[in-house]
Design a protein around this motif. Structure first.
Motif, PDB file in Angstrom:
ATOM      1  N   SER A 161      96.855  11.794 -98.495  1.00 63.10           N
ATOM      2  CA  SER A 161      97.758  11.034 -99.328  1.00 63.10           C
ATOM      3  C   SER A 161      98.974  10.484 -98.595  1.00 63.10           C
ATOM      4  O   SER A 161      99.323   9.321 -98.777  1.00 63.10           O
ATOM      5  N   PRO A 162      99.665  11.269 -97.744  1.00 66.37           N
ATOM      6  CA  PRO A 162     100.792  10.682 -97.012  1.00 66.37           C
ATOM      7  C   PRO A 162     100.387   9.527 -96.120  1.00 66.37           C
ATOM      8  O   PRO A 162     101.107   8.537 -96.001  1.00 66.37           O
ATOM      9  N   LEU A 163      99.215   9.640 -95.468  1.00 66.85           N
ATOM     10  CA  LEU A 163      98.745   8.551 -94.618  1.00 66.85           C
ATOM     11  C   LEU A 163      98.484   7.302 -95.439  1.00 66.85           C
ATOM     12  O   LEU A 163      98.879   6.195 -95.074  1.00 66.85           O
ATOM     13  N   ARG A 164      97.827   7.476 -96.590  1.00 63.33           N
ATOM     14  CA  ARG A 164      97.537   6.327 -97.439  1.00 63.33           C
ATOM     15  C   ARG A 164      98.812   5.761 -98.047  1.00 63.33           C
ATOM     16  O   ARG A 164      98.921   4.555 -98.266  1.00 63.33           O
ATOM     17  N   ALA A 165      99.778   6.622 -98.364  1.00 64.27           N
ATOM     18  CA  ALA A 165     101.055   6.120 -98.871  1.00 64.27           C
ATOM     19  C   ALA A 165     101.758   5.280 -97.812  1.00 64.27           C
ATOM     20  O   ALA A 165     102.349   4.235 -98.121  1.00 64.27           O
ATOM     21  N   LEU A 166     101.684   5.720 -96.548  1.00 62.05           N
ATOM     22  CA  LEU A 166     102.285   4.944 -95.460  1.00 62.05           C
ATOM     23  C   LEU A 166     101.583   3.595 -95.310  1.00 62.05           C
ATOM     24  O   LEU A 166     102.236   2.560 -95.138  1.00 62.05           O
ATOM     25  N   ILE A 167     100.246   3.601 -95.387  1.00 67.17           N
ATOM     26  CA  ILE A 167      99.503   2.352 -95.276  1.00 67.17           C
ATOM     27  C   ILE A 167      99.827   1.430 -96.441  1.00 67.17           C
ATOM     28  O   ILE A 167      99.965   0.205 -96.281  1.00 67.17           O
ATOM     29  N   LEU A 168      99.973   2.005 -97.633  1.00 68.21           N
ATOM     30  CA  LEU A 168     100.359   1.213 -98.802  1.00 68.21           C
ATOM     31  C   LEU A 168     101.713   0.542 -98.585  1.00 68.21           C
ATOM     32  O   LEU A 168     101.882  -0.651 -98.851  1.00 68.21           O
ATOM     33  N   LEU A 169     102.672   1.291 -98.072  1.00 69.46           N
ATOM     34  CA  LEU A 169     104.004   0.738 -97.821  1.00 69.46           C
ATOM     35  C   LEU A 169     103.960  -0.351 -96.745  1.00 69.46           C
ATOM     36  O   LEU A 169     104.628  -1.388 -96.875  1.00 69.46           O
ATOM     37  N   LEU A 170     103.178  -0.128 -95.695  1.00 71.42           N
ATOM     38  CA  LEU A 170     103.099  -1.127 -94.625  1.00 71.42           C
ATOM     39  C   LEU A 170     102.459  -2.420 -95.106  1.00 71.42           C
ATOM     40  O   LEU A 170     102.943  -3.518 -94.808  1.00 71.42           O
ATOM     41  N   SER A 171     101.359  -2.303 -95.865  1.00 74.44           N
ATOM     42  CA  SER A 171     100.695  -3.515 -96.350  1.00 74.44           C
ATOM     43  C   SER A 171     101.585  -4.273 -97.317  1.00 74.44           C
ATOM     44  O   SER A 171     101.665  -5.510 -97.269  1.00 74.44           O
ATOM     45  N   LEU A 172     102.281  -3.551 -98.201  1.00 71.38           N
ATOM     46  CA  LEU A 172     103.205  -4.218 -99.117  1.00 71.38           C
ATOM     47  C   LEU A 172     104.393  -4.819 -98.375  1.00 71.38           C
ATOM     48  O   LEU A 172     104.920  -5.857 -98.783  1.00 71.38           O
ATOM     49  N   SER A 173     104.811  -4.175 -97.298  1.00 67.07           N
ATOM     50  CA  SER A 173     105.917  -4.719 -96.510  1.00 67.07           C
ATOM     51  C   SER A 173     105.530  -6.042 -95.869  1.00 67.07           C
ATOM     52  O   SER A 173     106.301  -7.013 -95.894  1.00 67.07           O
ATOM     53  N   PHE A 174     104.331  -6.097 -95.281  1.00 67.92           N
ATOM     54  CA  PHE A 174     103.837  -7.365 -94.729  1.00 67.92           C
ATOM     55  C   PHE A 174     103.833  -8.450 -95.796  1.00 67.92           C
ATOM     56  O   PHE A 174     104.316  -9.560 -95.591  1.00 67.92           O
ATOM     57  N   HIS A 175     103.262  -8.112 -96.951  1.00 69.59           N
ATOM     58  CA  HIS A 175     103.156  -9.103 -98.016  1.00 69.59           C
ATOM     59  C   HIS A 175     104.531  -9.530 -98.524  1.00 69.59           C
ATOM     60  O   HIS A 175     104.757 -10.711 -98.823  1.00 69.59           O
ATOM     61  N   SER A 176     105.460  -8.592 -98.601  1.00 77.30           N
ATOM     62  CA  SER A 176     106.803  -8.916 -99.083  1.00 77.30           C
ATOM     63  C   SER A 176     107.524  -9.869 -98.129  1.00 77.30           C
ATOM     64  O   SER A 176     108.242 -10.771 -98.564  1.00 77.30           O
ATOM     65  N   VAL A 177     107.330  -9.655 -96.823  1.00 75.72           N
ATOM     66  CA  VAL A 177     107.934 -10.569 -95.853  1.00 75.72           C
ATOM     67  C   VAL A 177     107.407 -11.985 -96.053  1.00 75.72           C
ATOM     68  O   VAL A 177     108.175 -12.961 -96.050  1.00 75.72           O
TER      69      VAL A 177
END
Length: 309
Positions: A161-177
């Motif tokens: 779960s922590p790994l997937r939460a990190l991946i979720l944050l990274l993918s959303l960060s890319f999209h937000s930029v």
């Protein structure tokens, strides 16, 4: 130019403030903590989690994937047209047209999906004990061993779960930029306000879902707040970049690189949505039809927002 600049600065602060507020609500209020919830309170949180899962599903398909496919297709067409004008060959037209018809966008999104799949498989290969599921977690979700056949499959292990939460944050960060970049590159006040409102409408729900997800997997308050803060800064960062390169269009493959990154981010987002968020929310004995309705409602809202996004 000054009114447009003022509107864009206002949009920058609106994106920052709304993202912070929506993301911190589940973290700062104890009502959203599932470990303290019982009875009706727990059922409400479960249905709220299913609604946020629908929001993630809608954001993945109707926003991130759709925008990535559109961007990759347009950039590849530009690249092919530029090559045609430079080479002016008389025998490469058929090859170029067949290359354009190849589903490059779907391939890039799938590569993002398989990249996360490979990353998790590598972690499980190096740490075999991470694949287990504890009986404590089964009891927490109301799943007795004898009722395992009635569930929707095993829950993801706590270590993933922590790994997937990190991946979720990274993918959303890319999209937000990239979302902020699109707002910053608008040429008129009306177009800027319209796009910013569309971004705000779905960004608030998505970030609220992220905050709820961080609470559910037991992320510490400090790390959860830091994660939401970093995510909140991504759209304003993209908007600021859009202001800096206001006149610069996609040159020298920059637009294609951006589209490819957004496609990879969409693939990683879909992986986390289908293998982390939906299985966890749909697992559990209470109200399968009610859960389906909440997931469908979240998806329908994001599909409705896509009319303006």
């Amino acid at each position: 130019m000054e009114p447009l600049l003022g509107v864009k600065i206002g949009c920058l602060f609106a994106l920052l403030v709304l993202t912070l507020i929506c993301g911190l609500i589940p973290i700062c209020f104890k009502w959203f903590q599932t470990d303290r919830a019982t009875g009706r309170h727990r059922r409400i949180l479960s249905l709220l989690g299913c609604t946020s899962a629908g929001v993630f599903l809608g954001a993945g398909f109707m926003h991130m994937t759709a925008e990535a496919l559109e961007g990759i297709e347009s950039e590849i067409q530009k690249f092919v047209i530029q090559n045609r004008t430079k080479s002016k060959g008389n025998s490469s037209d058929d090859a170029d047209s067949s290359n354009v018809e190849y589903p490059y966008g779907e391939l890039i999104i799938s590569l993002g999906f398989f990249f996360v799949f490979f990353l998790e498989s590598l972690v499980l290969q190096c740490c075999p004990g991470a694949a287990g599921r504890s009986t404590v977690e089964e009891q927490e979700w109301g799943m007795a061993p004898g009722l395992e056949l009635h569930s929707h499959g095993p829950l993801p292990s706590p270590s993933q779960s922590p790994l997937r939460a990190l991946i979720l944050l990274l993918s959303l960060s890319f999209h937000s930029v990239f979302e902020g970049l699109a707002v910053g590159l608008q040429l008129t006040v009306a177009a800027t306000v319209q796009l910013c409102l569309a971004v705000l409408a779905h960004k608030g729900l998505v970030v609220f879902g992220v905050g709820l997800r961080l609470v559910k997997i037991g992320t510490g308050s400090c790390w959860a707040i830091l994660s939401i803060l970093s995510l909140a800064l991504m759209s304003p960062l993209g908007l600021a970049l859009g202001l800096v390169v206001f006149q610069g269009d996609s040159e020298g493959g920059k637009g294609l690189a951006q589209a490819v990154l957004e496609g990879v981010a969409a693939g990683t987002f879909l992986y986390v949505t289908f293998l982390e968020i939906l299985p966890r929310e749909l697992a559990g004995p209470e109200g399968p039809l009610a859960k389906w309705g909440c997931v469908a409602a979240g998806f329908a809202f994001m599909a409705f927002i896509a009319l303006w996004a």
